[in-house]
Motif scaffolding. Structure first.
Motif, short mmCIF file in Angstrom:
data_model
loop_
_atom_site.label_atom_id
_atom_site.label_comp_id
_atom_site.label_asym_id
_atom_site.label_seq_id
_atom_site.Cartn_x
_atom_site.Cartn_y
_atom_site.Cartn_z
N LYS A 213 0.77 -1.18 0.06
CA LYS A 213 -0.07 0.02 -0.23
C LYS A 213 0.98 1.33 0.08
O LYS A 213 0.56 2.18 -0.63
CB LYS A 213 -1.06 -0.04 1.30
N LYS A 214 2.02 1.20 0.97
CA LYS A 214 2.84 2.33 0.76
C LYS A 214 3.65 2.45 -0.46
O LYS A 214 4.02 3.44 -0.92
CB LYS A 214 3.79 2.09 2.00
N THR A 215 4.17 1.36 -1.06
CA THR A 215 5.12 1.33 -2.04
C THR A 215 4.29 1.66 -3.61
O THR A 215 5.00 2.05 -4.40
CB THR A 215 5.97 0.04 -2.30
N VAL A 216 3.05 1.06 -3.62
CA VAL A 216 2.48 1.23 -4.87
C VAL A 216 1.33 2.37 -4.92
O VAL A 216 1.47 3.15 -5.61
CB VAL A 216 1.75 -0.24 -5.20
N ASP A 217 0.52 2.18 -3.94
CA ASP A 217 -0.77 3.12 -3.81
C ASP A 217 -0.14 4.51 -3.67
O ASP A 217 -0.73 5.69 -4.24
CB ASP A 217 -1.66 2.69 -2.73
N GLU B 7 -12.02 10.59 5.67
CA GLU B 7 -12.70 10.53 7.11
C GLU B 7 -11.91 9.72 8.12
O GLU B 7 -11.17 9.12 7.74
CB GLU B 7 -13.88 9.70 6.66
N PRO B 8 -12.14 10.12 9.31
CA PRO B 8 -11.51 9.49 10.27
C PRO B 8 -11.70 8.03 10.34
O PRO B 8 -13.06 7.57 10.14
CB PRO B 8 -11.94 10.13 11.55
N LEU B 9 -10.83 7.13 10.87
CA LEU B 9 -11.05 5.72 10.86
C LEU B 9 -11.42 5.33 12.31
O LEU B 9 -10.95 6.07 13.14
CB LEU B 9 -9.90 4.95 10.41
N ALA B 10 -12.18 4.13 12.43
CA ALA B 10 -12.36 3.65 13.83
C ALA B 10 -11.20 3.08 14.61
O ALA B 10 -10.16 2.56 13.76
CB ALA B 10 -13.36 2.60 13.76
N ASP B 11 -11.24 3.10 15.80
CA ASP B 11 -9.96 2.68 16.44
C ASP B 11 -9.70 1.17 16.22
O ASP B 11 -8.55 0.59 16.20
CB ASP B 11 -10.31 2.94 17.99
N ASP B 12 -10.71 0.43 15.77
CA ASP B 12 -10.60 -1.05 15.47
C ASP B 12 -10.43 -1.38 14.08
O ASP B 12 -10.68 -2.59 13.67
CB ASP B 12 -11.59 -1.78 16.12
N THR B 13 -10.37 -0.33 13.37
CA THR B 13 -10.09 -0.70 11.77
C THR B 13 -8.99 -1.72 11.54
O THR B 13 -7.82 -1.50 12.25
CB THR B 13 -9.90 0.75 11.12
N GLU B 14 -8.94 -2.51 10.77
CA GLU B 14 -8.18 -3.55 10.11
C GLU B 14 -6.47 -2.70 9.68
O GLU B 14 -6.78 -1.63 9.02
CB GLU B 14 -8.36 -4.50 9.21
N ASP B 15 -5.45 -3.02 10.07
CA ASP B 15 -4.32 -2.43 9.83
C ASP B 15 -4.04 -2.23 8.20
O ASP B 15 -3.75 -1.25 7.84
CB ASP B 15 -3.04 -3.12 10.31
N THR B 16 -4.57 -3.36 7.51
CA THR B 16 -4.56 -3.34 6.09
C THR B 16 -5.26 -2.21 5.35
O THR B 16 -4.93 -1.42 4.75
CB THR B 16 -4.96 -4.57 5.29
N TRP B 17 -6.53 -1.98 6.05
CA TRP B 17 -7.36 -0.88 5.29
C TRP B 17 -6.94 0.38 5.91
O TRP B 17 -7.00 1.34 5.00
CB TRP B 17 -8.98 -1.15 6.11
N VAL B 18 -6.36 0.65 7.06
CA VAL B 18 -5.85 1.87 7.55
C VAL B 18 -4.59 2.28 6.63
O VAL B 18 -4.43 3.45 6.29
CB VAL B 18 -5.15 1.73 8.97
N ALA B 19 -3.77 1.33 6.28
CA ALA B 19 -2.55 1.56 5.43
C ALA B 19 -3.14 1.90 4.00
O ALA B 19 -2.46 2.78 3.36
CB ALA B 19 -1.70 0.33 5.29
N TYR B 20 -4.19 1.31 3.53
CA TYR B 20 -4.70 1.69 2.31
C TYR B 20 -5.27 3.12 2.22
O TYR B 20 -5.20 3.64 1.31
CB TYR B 20 -5.86 0.51 1.87
N VAL B 21 -6.05 3.31 3.15
CA VAL B 21 -6.60 4.58 3.20
C VAL B 21 -5.64 5.70 3.44
O VAL B 21 -5.70 6.61 2.80
CB VAL B 21 -7.69 4.87 4.61
N GLU B 22 -4.64 5.67 4.32
CA GLU B 22 -3.80 6.47 4.43
C GLU B 22 -2.88 6.70 3.08
O GLU B 22 -2.73 7.98 2.81
CB GLU B 22 -2.74 6.14 5.79
#
Length: 218
Positions: free
Chosen positions: A86-90, A119-134
């Motif tokens: 997610k960091k290297t491609v997206d 939009e803010p992410l919930a505290d329990d958001t999966e790490d993969t989705w956090v990385a994608y959104v960021e």
């Protein structure tokens, strides 16, 4: 006729975009990592340039963009749960594309992002989705801060349903889905349209024909 460089040229949206560009009299240049995909894309009407997003540097991107009139960033790190990609491609791929286009003197740039990444992410958001959104969020920030003639398209949930040619388009829309074919059609329509420069839109399926939706949003 114009040359359109597509980063992530073998992605699902890119493969739907290529024939639309050909039908519009453009020359799509698919930038891909895997040479095994060359024949398929050439059969669809694209020229092919090999470019590994992760191992290539900004100079490589600039060389790949030489002679292009526009860049479409359609790449993604995939849905395999690999946070680093997610960091290297997206994100990384977008940043190198932005810098490469600037160096190559290609001012027009259309980026496929995703709905709701500011939009803010919930505290329990999966790490993969956090990385994608960021990654998508930061890529959009970088493009907005660039000197390029940019348009950012943020689709809702993507499906493989047949395209309808009609959408709902605005800076913010309700959550929903959209066929990839309609995202491709939207990109093909906005590319030459100067009224879409500097615009960031969310888009889902809807009742309004694509040209009318763009006209209403600009």
């Amino acid at each position: 006729m114009s040359r359109i460089a597509i980063v992530g040229g073998h992605g699902k949206i890119a493969r739907l975009l290529i024939p639309l560009l050909v039908d519009g009299g453009h020359v799509p240049v698919a930038l891909i990592r895997n040479p095994d995909h060359t024949a398929e894309l050439e059969t669809a009407g694209a020229e092919v340039t090999l470019l590994d997003i992760e191992s290539s540097d900004t100079d490589d991107f600039a060389r790949a963009f030489e002679g292009a009139d526009a860049v479409v960033f359609a790449a993604g790190g995939g849905a395999d749960g690999n946070i680093e990609r997610k960091k290297t491609v997206d994100l990384g791929g977008s940043l190198k594309s932005i810098d490469g286009a600037t160096r190559a003197g290609v001012s027009r740039f259309v980026q496929i992002s995703a709905m709701g990444v500011d939009e803010p992410l919930a505290d329990d958001t999966e790490d993969t989705w956090v990385a994608y959104v960021e990654a998508k969020r930061d890529a959009d920030v970088a493009l907005r801060d660039s000197s390029l003639d940019w348009t950012i398209v943020r689709p809702g949930g993507l499906t493989d349903d047949p395209g309808t040619g009609s959408i709902t388009l605005a800076e913010k829309v309700d959550r929903g889905q959209i066929p990839r074919a309609d995202v491709a059609a939207l990109i093909a329509t906005v590319l030459p349209d100067r009224s879409t420069y500097g615009k960031q839109w969310e888009v889902i399926g809807g009742p309004t024909p694509i040209p009318e939706a763009i006209a209403a949003a600009t």
